[in-house]
Scaffold this motif. Structure first.
Motif, PDB file in Angstrom:
ATOM      1  N   THR A 186      -9.760  -6.264  26.054  1.00 25.28           N
ATOM      2  CA  THR A 186     -10.049  -5.023  26.781  1.00 25.28           C
ATOM      3  C   THR A 186     -11.553  -4.731  26.743  1.00 25.28           C
ATOM      4  OG1 THR A 186      -9.785  -3.692  24.790  1.00 25.28           O
ATOM      5  CG2 THR A 186      -7.788  -4.124  26.102  1.00 25.28           C
TER       6      THR A 186
ATOM      7  N   LEU B  70      -5.242  -8.957  26.226  1.00 21.44           N
ATOM      8  CA  LEU B  70      -5.646  -8.397  24.939  1.00 21.44           C
ATOM      9  C   LEU B  70      -7.151  -8.125  24.879  1.00 21.44           C
ATOM     10  CD1 LEU B  70      -3.522 -10.624  22.508  1.00 21.44           C
ATOM     11  CD2 LEU B  70      -3.025  -8.308  23.319  1.00 21.44           C
TER      12      LEU B  70
ATOM     13  N   LEU C 255      -9.380 -10.107  18.389  1.00 21.77           N
ATOM     14  CA  LEU C 255     -10.568 -10.160  17.541  1.00 21.77           C
ATOM     15  C   LEU C 255     -10.793 -11.549  16.952  1.00 21.77           C
ATOM     16  CD1 LEU C 255     -10.207  -6.772  15.601  1.00 21.77           C
ATOM     17  CD2 LEU C 255     -11.710  -7.265  17.544  1.00 21.77           C
TER      18      LEU C 255
ATOM     19  N   ALA D 262     -14.762  -2.798  14.176  1.00 20.38           N
ATOM     20  CA  ALA D 262     -13.462  -2.877  14.826  1.00 20.38           C
ATOM     21  C   ALA D 262     -12.489  -1.840  14.285  1.00 20.38           C
ATOM     22  CB  ALA D 262     -12.879  -4.284  14.643  1.00 20.38           C
TER      23      ALA D 262
ATOM     24  N   VAL E 196     -12.606  -3.964  23.236  1.00 26.32           N
ATOM     25  CA  VAL E 196     -12.758  -5.158  22.388  1.00 26.32           C
ATOM     26  C   VAL E 196     -14.097  -5.823  22.684  1.00 26.32           C
ATOM     27  CG1 VAL E 196     -11.906  -7.495  21.976  1.00 26.32           C
ATOM     28  CG2 VAL E 196     -10.288  -5.590  22.089  1.00 26.32           C
TER      29      VAL E 196
ATOM     30  N   LEU F 240     -11.312   0.630  17.075  1.00 25.02           N
ATOM     31  CA  LEU F 240     -10.027   0.239  17.665  1.00 25.02           C
ATOM     32  C   LEU F 240      -8.811   0.764  16.916  1.00 25.02           C
ATOM     33  CD1 LEU F 240     -10.892  -3.483  18.528  1.00 25.02           C
ATOM     34  CD2 LEU F 240     -10.979  -1.496  20.047  1.00 25.02           C
TER      35      LEU F 240
ATOM     36  N   ALA G 168      -3.407  -5.898  14.365  1.00 20.35           N
ATOM     37  CA  ALA G 168      -3.333  -4.912  15.442  1.00 20.35           C
ATOM     38  C   ALA G 168      -4.095  -5.373  16.685  1.00 20.35           C
ATOM     39  CB  ALA G 168      -3.895  -3.574  14.955  1.00 20.35           C
ATOM     40  N   GLN G 169      -5.140  -6.137  16.486  1.00 18.83           N
ATOM     41  CA  GLN G 169      -5.949  -6.605  17.613  1.00 18.83           C
ATOM     42  C   GLN G 169      -6.180  -8.107  17.459  1.00 18.83           C
ATOM     43  OE1 GLN G 169      -7.022  -5.049  20.270  1.00 18.83           O
ATOM     44  NE2 GLN G 169      -6.355  -2.962  19.744  1.00 18.83           N
TER      45      GLN G 169
END
Length: 457
Positions: free
Chosen positions: A392, A390, A316, A452, A395, A456, A312-313
């Motif tokens: 942000t 990506l 990371l 996370a 993050v 997130l 999803a992220q």
């Protein structure tokens, strides 16, 4: 070997080839025993034997004890029984015992057969003490005086026996073998009268170590009190030997080398690097490598458990190496600091609460500072300059909060592990870099993905 040594060795070989033995003898007699041992390193047996036989008895013994075991063995095999007997009887008991420990059984048998009975007795006594104990590194050659001796009698006694003793600068006062005082040779020379008794000028507050004390503790005692020699007594306070400063220095070098090897993820080696074969180096390294490889499985398990968060992220993933490296480095700083403090007796295991509180405050300051700089770096470099959409602010926040907790956890663990090792009876160096890094890596990932997931997802 330095270029100067190589040139000097060529000069010696040239003199030997030209049979200028008198000149060769004079040159060798001016060189320190330790330097001669280094100069003789790697020589073939025939040349080594010739050079060695040109040395005076005392210089030959000084040189012999400084040589590497393989060179010593070569010389012993080339010696006649008479030559071996002369060399052995010039050695101090502790040096002779060290030699016996290094040699193969057949050579040991010959060494002992050519040693006089007293030296043989001293060697056997020293070898009975546990490895790494004060008894195992002490020498039995010291000057002992009686408290009822007068100054003139004491000086006559020192003149009579001093030539065969390791040191005469400190004389030990014994009464029926029990250590009751210590007197310096300076105090004896400066005594007001020749009829003054030793008991009147001796210092009765004697610092001594037991034969069973750890050799590293003995070395630290000598460093702390600036002793040239430390008396060693048995459980009944009877004087049995002394440890001299040169032996203490050898112990500190040996212990420091062992700690460095353990901290580097290797088993301690008995040989120097160039003397170690690839197979020997492999044996010392492979155990730790296997352990660390298997233990790194935990990091893989943690990553696989949080695959959904990574999917999803994806941003990371970019920061995983930075977090793991920072955590490992933070833990290593704390670990090395505490290991050094423990080894120098600056702190004791009982100081653990104070240690953890100090490291907690240090970690908090370090974590906040790193997090602030990291946040600025992520936003300016990763988001603005590298145009990574990506990355942000959320993050960046997750990464920086993780960094704070990772640094704090790593420093606390780095401080805790060495103290825990001592309480469990292990060398605290075992708990340094390799093992610590593995633990902190797994912990950093766990903290990272937990935060996370909570923020997130």
């Amino acid at each position: 070997m330095t270029n100067m040594d190589q040139v000097f060795r060529k000069t010696l070989h040239k003199l030997l080839e030209e049979k200028k033995l008198n000149e060769l003898h004079e040159i060798l007699n001016t060189i320190n025993g330790s330097d001669l041992a280094a100069l003789f390193e790697g020589m073939d047996r025939e040349s080594l034997s010739v050079y060695f036989r040109l040395l005076p008895k005392e210089r030959a013994a000084e040189t012999f004890i400084e040589m590497e075991p393989d060179a010593q063995e070569n010389l012993i095999e080339s010696f006649s029984d008479q030559e071996l007997s002369e060399i052995m009887n010039e050695l101090f008991a502790d040096d002779a015992a060290d030699l016996v420990e290094e040699m193969p059984a057949n050579v040991v048998e010959r060494i002992l057969s050519q040693s006089d009975p007293k030296l043989r007795q001293d060697i056997n006594r020293l070898l009975k003490y546990p490895d790494h104990s004060a008894g195992s590194i002490m020498t039995t050659e010291y000057v002992d005086l009686s408290p009822t001796m007068t100054i003139d009698v004491a000086i006559a006694h020192i003149r009579n026996v001093g030539v065969d003793q390791e040191t005469i600068y400190a004389c030990y006062v014994t009464d029926h073998k029990k250590l009751v005082g210590i007197v310096s040779f300076r105090a004896i020379l400066l005594a007001p009268s020749k009829l003054t008794q030793i008991g009147d000028i001796m210092d009765t507050h004697v610092i001594a170590a037991l034969t069973t004390d750890d050799q590293e503790d003995v070395a630290h005692m000598m460093s702390r009190y600036n002793f040239l020699a430390l008396p060693i007594v048995d459980s009944e306070k009877r004087m049995v030997g002394i440890v001299t400063f040169d032996d203490a220095m050898d112990v500190m070098e040996e212990e420091a080398t062992e700690d460095m090897e353990i901290m580097g993820g290797m088993s301690p080696s008995e040989h120097t690097y160039l003397k170690s074969s690839p197979l020997e180096l492999f044996k010392h390294r492979i155990g730790w490598l296997l352990f660390l490889m298997v233990s790194a499985t935990f990091t893989g398990i943690i990553i696989s458990k949080f695959e959904a968060a990574l999917a999803a992220q994806l941003a990371l993933v970019t920061f995983i190496p930075m977090l793991m490296d920072t955590g490992g480095n933070s833990g290593s700083q704390a670990s090395v600091t505490i290991i050094r403090a423990l080894s120098l007796h600056e702190v004791e295991p009982s100081d653990l609460p104070h240690i953890l509180w100090k490291e907690f405050r240090t970690a908090l300051l370090a974590g906040l500072s790193l997090a602030a700089i990291c946040f600025a770096k992520i936003m300016i470099v990763d988001r603005i300059l590298l145009h990574n959409p990506l990355v942000t602010p959320m993050v960046a926040l997750v990464v920086c909060v993780t960094l704070i907790f990772t640094v704090m956890a790593a420093k606390l663990i780095g401080a805790l592990l060495p103290v825990g090792a001592i309480k469990l009876g292990f060398d605290p160096a075992v708990m340094s870099s390799p093992l610590l890094t593995t633990i902190v890596d797994a912990l950093a990932l766990l903290i990272y993905f937990t935060i996370a997931t909570a923020v997130l997802l």
